[in-house]
Motif scaffolding. Sequence first.
Motif: not given
Length: 264
Positions: A197-206
């Motif tokens: 299980v991965l909780n991935y936070s993608p950062g501020p994305v356009d």
Amino acid sequence: MTSTAINFNQVAYLLITGASRGIGQRMAIETSRKFKPGSIVVLLARSASGLESTRAEILECNPHINVVTSSVDLSNASKQLLEDIIDKSLSKTPVGSFELAAIIHNVGTIGNVERKAVDMSDRQEWEEYFATNLFTVGVLNSCFLQKFRECAKKLVVNVTSKACLVPFKSMGFYCAGKAAREMYFKVLADEENDLVVLNYSPGPVDTDMTVDIQGRSNAEEIRNYFKGLRETTTILTTHQTTEKFISILEAGRFSSGDHVDYYD
């Protein structure tokens, strides 16, 4: 303890929500690029045309896999509907033929950013927000894991946000939804030792979502934050965050259930 490293160069079954545009679309394309023949990719979103666009791009880079699209409103999708989508996508393919079963919960809405927390008094608005961003996510996740119970390697990804850890003005719905959703996946990881299980936070994305926040947020500092990212071109592209996402999974240097940010 189950290794968290993921090899995408296998016969895989992938289901991804919010796959018609933005981060979900890019994740679907770039992960599918690596799959072996016999793999099945299932794309869910409301926009049928957006899903077809994603499907076409996937098949252009990997014509040896099967791509199934389903235009569905996840705010009110029943358990029966979600089970039917999975069953139909499999057709007569036995679950045991997949070396990897993966689900990416990318679907997400920003909610009403024109309200302050003190003004969030509309119960229906709360229920509709959580229906899409938490309730159906949990139901779909259970349907998926029950179907692929016997698969040797199972990956569950929750596309999360820094907003589940830090409050952002005007984003009460979004912050509350992301926090509740991530905790559900942390509990899942703690209970099921055979899952990655991965909780991935993608950062501020356009994406369309950050454009929407920039345009409608009631908090000037939030509007200026995204405006500044765009003016200085420091806002991330969907390609950048997806490349990092795949490298995190392939390296496996995280514990199941961890929150991993693009900038970590």
